[in-house]
Design an enzyme around this catalytic site. Structure first.
Site, short mmCIF file in Angstrom:
data_model
loop_
_atom_site.label_atom_id
_atom_site.label_comp_id
_atom_site.label_asym_id
_atom_site.label_seq_id
_atom_site.Cartn_x
_atom_site.Cartn_y
_atom_site.Cartn_z
N ASP A 57 -2.16 3.06 7.99
CA ASP A 57 -2.88 4.33 8.03
C ASP A 57 -2.44 5.24 6.90
OD1 ASP A 57 -0.35 4.58 9.31
OD2 ASP A 57 -0.98 6.44 10.28
N GLU A 101 1.53 5.31 11.78
CA GLU A 101 2.80 5.89 11.32
C GLU A 101 2.65 7.36 10.96
OE1 GLU A 101 5.99 7.18 8.67
OE2 GLU A 101 3.84 7.05 8.22
#
Length: 440
Positions: A89, A153
């Protein structure tokens, strides 16, 4: 030497294309599941791993919040395993703010541009390129290596590393050491040498919501019990507070070596003196000398002449390893009696000793590719998925190796506009990472 270069040639060329293609897959994470998720990127990674004979496990913690894990068998299955992890991400980006579109993966000025170029699709690409090259050549690592490409994350890892550690710890069986992001990058120092900062510690996270309750009423009247005033005063006290310097072992080790590299005497009574030498990186390193808390969001009211019954704020707190209790005691004192706090996200600080065979493997891989390398430990002011894997007892390091030009503001690339990574840096990283796996 010719044979060694030839062994890397495919990976060095492939890493640029892999980085471009990963950037082109929009995995923006606004933190509330409203983004595109990581599914498309995870499927891309799984396909690249399967092409070279691995059997990736694809797991979805929430619709489109997807991670990929694969295990590479080592020559000695009796040894403890090593985890290499990266996240898929990225933080959101507004295209109108960028020189080149943030999801184009465009090559310009010797760099790959785009959101995730340094945080952290560059490392994802390096991991993929090295693993694919080694699998094609039949080169097994000395011990089992688990590679993980993770979701979420950028919002604390709740739906990525944290979820996997809670729900699927068997995937990391035998892993005692882990290597992830925000380490291994270079900082040019006098004498045409480069310090390579290897993360051995990172601050803890305390994202908090502050609340104050008061008496609602008309804005024209006297209201000593005003929730907005109470929250605003608490936010002002927090935002202006300067925590005392606390030299942890990792930060002290960095400062001592940095002062030596710059020819500045290290003064433990004035540890910030050498920060003036290291340019923009001083923002990140300076934040590891003390606990910090920064107000980020204020919310209250719905009409100018109505005093609301409640006011809230959000603050980003970070605490040093070993100083969490002191941090919260100070925060609570500054909040005062009218304001309460609750966690939006709370996670540990982590720190490990900068010593042992894995550290030697990182240092040897760097100096083999850059004889001017000066590897040093440092503490990250932010947080990574290392926090989750530390819960499984792993020693965690940040080591995504990049040799960078001296003029590049690397720390400013993280979550910044015009994020980019040099092509030469990617290729250097592939060579170092491959050498590291031979020694790890």
């Amino acid at each position: 030497m010719a044979e060694r270069i030839g062994a890397h040639e495919g990976a060095e060329e492939e890493v640029v294309r892999l980085c471009q293609e990963l950037i082109r897959i929009d995995t923006s994470n606004p933190g509330d599941h409203s983004g595109p998720g990581e599914r498309a990127a995870a499927e891309y990674v799984a396909e690249k791993l399967a092409e070279v004979g691995l059997e990736p496990v694809v797991l979805e913690s929430h619709p489109k919040r997807t991670s990929v894990i694969a295990r590479i068998e080592g020559e000695d299955p009796g040894r403890d395993a090593l985890l290499l992890h990266g996240h898929l991400d990225v933080v959101p980006a507004r295209a109108e703010d960028w020189t080149h579109h943030p999801f184009s993966g465009e090559i310009a000025d010797g760099c790959v541009w785009g959101r995730g170029a340094v945080d952290m699709k560059d490392m994802d690409a390096m991991m993929l390129a090295v693993v694919r090259q080694r699998m094609r050549e039949g080169r097994r690592p000395p011990r089992d290596v688990v590679v993980a490409f993770l979701a979420d994350e950028e919002a604390g890892g709740t739906w990525g590393a944290q979820w996997l550690v809670d729900e699927h710890p068997e995937l990391f069986e035998g892993c005692t050491e882990a290597v992830g992001e925000v380490g291994g990058f270079s900082l040019t120092v006098p004498g045409d040498r480069r310090m390579y900062l290897i993360e051995a510690a990172e601050k803890g996270i305390a994202w908090m919501r502050l609340k104050a309750a008061g008496t609602a009423g008309h804005g024209s009247m006297v209201h000593p019990d005003n929730a907005v005033t109470a929250v605003a005063a608490a936010v002002a006290r927090l935002g202006s507070h300067r925590f005392p310097v606390r030299l942890t072992k990792t930060v002290r080790a960095f400062l001592e070596r940095a002062c030596q590299a710059y020819g500045v005497e290290f003064d433990p009574d004035d540890p910030e003196k050498c920060l003036t030498q290291i340019g923009p990186l001083a923002r990140m390193i300076g934040a590891t000398l003390r606990n910090t808390v920064n107000p980020t969001v204020l919310e209250a009211g719905y009409k100018v002449n109505v005093i609301p019954q409640e006011a809230t704020a959000q603050v980003d707190g970070r605490f040093l390893p070993g100083h969490e209790e002191e941090f919260f005691a100070t925060v609570d004192e500054l909040l005062g009696p009218q304001v309460t706090r609750e966690f939006i996200h709370h996670d540990r600080a982590v720190e490990t000793d900068y010593e042992g065979a894995l550290v030697a493997a990182m240092e040897e891989a760097l100096t083999a590719e850059d004889p001017g390398a000066l590897p040093v430990p440092y503490c990250l002011s932010g947080g990574t998925d290392a926090k989750a894997f530390a819960r499984l007892g792993m020693r965690c390091f940040g080591f995504a190796p990049l040799r960078l030009p001296p003029e590049l503001d690397f720390s400013g690339m993280f979550h910044g506009v015009d994020e980019r990574v040099p092509l030469d840096g990617l290729r250097f990283g592939v060579r170092v990472l491959d050498r590291f796996l031979d020694r790890a």
